[in-house]
Design a protein around this motif. Sequence first.
Motif, PDB file in Angstrom:
ATOM      1  N   ASN A 163      -3.693 -12.311  12.707  1.00 34.56           N
ATOM      2  CA  ASN A 163      -2.646 -12.250  13.730  1.00 34.56           C
ATOM      3  C   ASN A 163      -2.409 -10.813  14.206  1.00 34.56           C
ATOM      4  O   ASN A 163      -1.345 -10.505  14.730  1.00 34.56           O
ATOM      5  CB  ASN A 163      -1.340 -12.846  13.186  1.00 34.56           C
ATOM      6  CG  ASN A 163      -0.738 -11.985  12.086  1.00 34.56           C
ATOM      7  OD1 ASN A 163      -1.461 -11.263  11.401  1.00 34.56           O
ATOM      8  ND2 ASN A 163       0.579 -12.067  11.917  1.00 34.56           N
ATOM      9  N   HIS A 164      -3.407  -9.968  14.025  1.00 33.72           N
ATOM     10  CA  HIS A 164      -3.311  -8.583  14.472  1.00 33.72           C
ATOM     11  C   HIS A 164      -4.401  -8.272  15.486  1.00 33.72           C
ATOM     12  O   HIS A 164      -5.568  -8.660  15.300  1.00 33.72           O
ATOM     13  CB  HIS A 164      -3.438  -7.620  13.292  1.00 33.72           C
ATOM     14  CG  HIS A 164      -2.230  -7.581  12.425  1.00 33.72           C
ATOM     15  ND1 HIS A 164      -2.141  -6.800  11.284  1.00 33.72           N
ATOM     16  CD2 HIS A 164      -1.029  -8.228  12.499  1.00 33.72           C
ATOM     17  CE1 HIS A 164      -0.962  -6.961  10.711  1.00 33.72           C
ATOM     18  NE2 HIS A 164      -0.274  -7.840  11.435  1.00 33.72           N
TER      19      HIS A 164
ATOM     20  N   GLU B 289      -1.683  -4.824   4.561  1.00 36.60           N
ATOM     21  CA  GLU B 289      -0.509  -4.332   5.289  1.00 36.60           C
ATOM     22  C   GLU B 289      -0.605  -2.836   5.562  1.00 36.60           C
ATOM     23  O   GLU B 289      -0.209  -2.361   6.622  1.00 36.60           O
ATOM     24  CB  GLU B 289       0.763  -4.629   4.485  1.00 36.60           C
ATOM     25  CG  GLU B 289       1.143  -6.089   4.455  1.00 36.60           C
ATOM     26  CD  GLU B 289       2.501  -6.309   3.808  1.00 36.60           C
ATOM     27  OE1 GLU B 289       3.232  -5.307   3.627  1.00 36.60           O
ATOM     28  OE2 GLU B 289       2.823  -7.468   3.496  1.00 36.60           O
TER      29      GLU B 289
ATOM     30  N   SER C 297      -7.572 -11.322   7.653  1.00 28.64           N
ATOM     31  CA  SER C 297      -6.455 -10.403   7.880  1.00 28.64           C
ATOM     32  C   SER C 297      -6.690  -9.093   7.150  1.00 28.64           C
ATOM     33  O   SER C 297      -7.311  -9.061   6.076  1.00 28.64           O
ATOM     34  CB  SER C 297      -5.138 -11.023   7.391  1.00 28.64           C
ATOM     35  OG  SER C 297      -4.829 -12.168   8.127  1.00 28.64           O
TER      36      SER C 297
ATOM     37  N   GLN D 170       5.103 -10.030  15.811  1.00 31.37           N
ATOM     38  CA  GLN D 170       6.213  -9.117  16.084  1.00 31.37           C
ATOM     39  C   GLN D 170       6.107  -8.475  17.465  1.00 31.37           C
ATOM     40  O   GLN D 170       7.067  -7.877  17.946  1.00 31.37           O
ATOM     41  CB  GLN D 170       6.238  -8.012  15.021  1.00 31.37           C
ATOM     42  CG  GLN D 170       6.446  -8.501  13.605  1.00 31.37           C
ATOM     43  CD  GLN D 170       6.498  -7.344  12.628  1.00 31.37           C
ATOM     44  OE1 GLN D 170       7.217  -6.350  12.832  1.00 31.37           O
ATOM     45  NE2 GLN D 170       5.728  -7.451  11.542  1.00 31.37           N
TER      46      GLN D 170
ATOM     47  N   ASP E 220       0.822  -6.144  15.727  1.00 35.49           N
ATOM     48  CA  ASP E 220       1.212  -7.433  15.156  1.00 35.49           C
ATOM     49  C   ASP E 220       1.542  -8.376  16.317  1.00 35.49           C
ATOM     50  O   ASP E 220       2.475  -8.134  17.081  1.00 35.49           O
ATOM     51  CB  ASP E 220       2.417  -7.268  14.236  1.00 35.49           C
ATOM     52  CG  ASP E 220       2.725  -8.538  13.464  1.00 35.49           C
ATOM     53  OD1 ASP E 220       2.955  -9.582  14.115  1.00 35.49           O
ATOM     54  OD2 ASP E 220       2.757  -8.486  12.224  1.00 35.49           O
TER      55      ASP E 220
ATOM     56  N   VAL F  65       2.124  -1.693  14.683  1.00 30.79           N
ATOM     57  CA  VAL F  65       2.621  -1.534  13.318  1.00 30.79           C
ATOM     58  C   VAL F  65       1.847  -0.467  12.545  1.00 30.79           C
ATOM     59  O   VAL F  65       2.230  -0.129  11.418  1.00 30.79           O
ATOM     60  CB  VAL F  65       2.570  -2.876  12.564  1.00 30.79           C
ATOM     61  CG1 VAL F  65       3.534  -3.873  13.183  1.00 30.79           C
ATOM     62  CG2 VAL F  65       1.146  -3.442  12.534  1.00 30.79           C
TER      63      VAL F  65
END
Length: 997
Positions: free
Chosen positions: A361-362, A44, A41, A378, A375, A382
Amino acid sequence: MQLLRPAILTALVLISARPLSAGDWPTHRADAARSGYTAESLPETLSLTWQYQMPHPPQPAWPRSDRLTFDRAEEPIVAGGRVFIGSSVDGQLRALDAATGREFWSRFTGGPIRLAPVAWQDHVLVASDDGHLYCFAASDGELLWRHRGGPDHSRRLGNERMISKWPARGGPVVLDGVVYYAAGIWPSDGIFIHALDAASGEVRWSNNESGSIYMPQPHGGADANSGVSAQGYLVTLGEQLFVPTGRAVPAAFDRTTGRFQYFHLQQNRAAGGSFVMAAERFFYNSGVVFDAPSGKAAGQVGAGPIAALPDGIIRAAGGKLGIYRWAAVKTDGENVSARALARDTTIDGVATDAALIVAGNHAISGGDGQVDRVDLDQQKVVWSGKVDGNAYGLAVADGRLYVSTDRGQLYCFDDEPSEPRVIAQTPDDQPYEDNTVFAAAADQIIDQAGVQEGYCLDLGCGDGRLAYELAKRTDLHIIAVESDAEQVEQARRKLARAGLYGSRVTVLHAPLESSGLASYFADLVVSARSVAGNAPLPPDAEFRRMQRPYGGTLCLGAAGTLTVDIRGELEGAGNWTHQYADPGNTVSSEDRLVSGELGVLWFRDVDLELPQRHGRGPAPLFDEGRIFYEGLNEIRCVDAYNGRDLWSYELPGVLEAFDGDHLMGTSGTGSNYCVADGSLYVRRENHCLRIDAATGALQNKFTMPETDDGRDGPWGYIACTGGILYGTRANPEHVVTYRYQPGGDLSQQLTESDWLFALDAKSGQPLWEYRATDSIRHNAVAIGGKHVYLIDRPMAQFDRTRDPRGSQDRHPTGALVALDRITGEVAWRNDEDIYGTTLAVSDELGVLIMAYQDTRFKLASEVGGRITAFRAEEGYKIWDVEAQYKSRLTLTGRTIYADGGAWDVMTGQARPFHLQRSYGCGVLSASANLLFFRSATLGYFDLETNTDLANFGGMRPGCWINAIPAGGLVLVPDASAGCSCSYLNRAWIALAPAEQP
């Protein structure tokens, strides 16, 4: 959920979503399956940390292709805290610090690097267009081993660079300590697929047979001796190895033995491309899901970038991401276990869809000027980052995102906000000290040779001093050769510092006495060794072998003592100055140099927009070393011996009437241009342009002579010979209907004329005219050394309607007329049973041939079945035979050839002729030794041996004539516009006898 058509699974192989090691991105798209997935990952927040500017933006091999996209950007890999990136311009592999972008080391290969390297343990492996796979130590760039993919060091001009005859464009992949790669892109020249021990370079297996397979080609019923190409990244899945084949679907091989498994070219005639990804037991190519064990299509996901997910795949297209999940289904109500992809989720609002990978998960999506991070939980964007250019290259490693673009920019984003560091090379304008001697020599070479553009050969270049001075002063692209490896390295380093390496100068390491470079290519030949006078020179024959015919200049010696030699035409080379080779319509150049097996001399992508191939546009022409070829809106002139653009003359809409499906085209109208005595003549509307063949400058514009009926056009037939330009006034009322298929506007494709005239070819002054009693079909005009021959005959009125019952009984006969070529006086006239629709004359034998143009797609009046010969000087019939043939007749030597038979020109007696070609429209073209035609791919037939035809595979010729033997070569400009079929390559190409060095 909508299920894609399932494929039965007997075993489930989960390979795609596994990076080789955590924290690295060791190969293109992360792993051996090219999944584009890593479980790692990203942080952020992301900020630009550094930006590395390559010395030159990438130069893709096929910039106009939407199928061959493997080198649009120079894609990075990441391993051991280093970023490795190659260059398609200077051929260097660079190792950068992954955190700062600082360069650790760089190493040259001998050609463009078009595919990303692969890292394995402490090695980094990279393939080059020089035909080799290199293995460097990742720590310091030491060369550990090198493997040549092809059989020798022969080089050719490919995509405007001097590269291996077998460029290594099958991108390397490593699995279980074995590296796989492939060399060669033209099947008939040989394709070589290798498995090597990644540590030592020792050969595990090699497959050198997959380029020569007699197999179905993209059109139904079309078979040819062709096979696999190799352009794109190799992919492994279980015990299978997939080789992308350029514009077609991939071929499959046994990974452990190299045994060929399948290549389903014809079944997937309109599918294919260089991108391949594997997942589960499937592979993906051009939006199609294929069952890997069988190679059969198993479903569709649609075009666009894709990446693997742990439980499915994701696709980007149209500003959206589509997610597909694996689902278990029953097939046709049977109790059989199967797996299929089902559409699960669509994510809108994604601005980019040029490239796609997944990190955790991106999803990371690249596009023009931007990178988006989506994302997947979501289901929204993002983060977005700005970049310069189209973001085709993406990689994730050690918490960083790396992005490369088609403008040569490499970006690193991570979670440490700071002032971004920009790393760029500043060119050194004085890489050599005290270069006075070579500067003076360069000035004198330019002054005495007068060559300032094109290809220059510096044979014995030393450390590149002369090449540097010539590059500064001219627009030459310099190919320098040196046998001393240390001097080669020095030359490359210094020229790279000057910003010239790869883009203007390439330095090759080769023995000077047998360099392996292509023959004929050099516009200018020089030698730094000759200037310095301090080292032995290569043999004179090696210099002259590469000197371009028709003006290539050899310039040797020190400043003040230069000797200059200009090469003339090739003895025995033929010309192709008119639609059917010459004004006599022989469809034969009589070139004596083209013979035996053929191989590539040069190939490239030319940005000439062409009419649809079914429109049957005019043939290319050749004269004095130049190819002339007509596009939709221009005429392009290209050097026949190296493929270089020479000039373009704009003619907006000139072939617009030919841009349609299944039109008659040139097969009925005749060509609209010809070349003679240094000028190109182009008829258009009611006038003709005279263009300088060397420069493309307009020399004159001729209008049609005035007539007493006040109608002045349009200009129909055109030919030029012996200083006289011949034309006709076309009949706009006689508009034929093409019989193959309805549709298409033929009102601008006129076949008949009522008036023939002759003009002075330089001034345009009228010389004489002939008024037809009835009508003159354009195909029934032939010009010999003394006479203009024509058939004056009533028109076939039934050609205007879709009436398939064309017959000689319904088409009245006419008169065969010979006019003095100089004065226009009637020399003789024959009114006895003149039935024909075509004429051709053999000046050498003094015979005039009358026949039909009985082709696959023909007018109703072309009934076929007969050939008649007349004495050209007197006009009396010498023989008349029934003959079943297809295609236009071709006269070469003493023989008439056509699909279906061969006949003696003097007697009409049938001759043995064993040509049996596969599928292909169009007609035969000839040299003294070979016939050329479409037989699925390009076919050719040896007239001396009269045995099986040969193919040059991987390409398709056009639908009339676009392969012409002339100048000692076979010149094949592309004529496949509008064709979606998956022939492996689409290019302009020149072929030469394969035994050339």
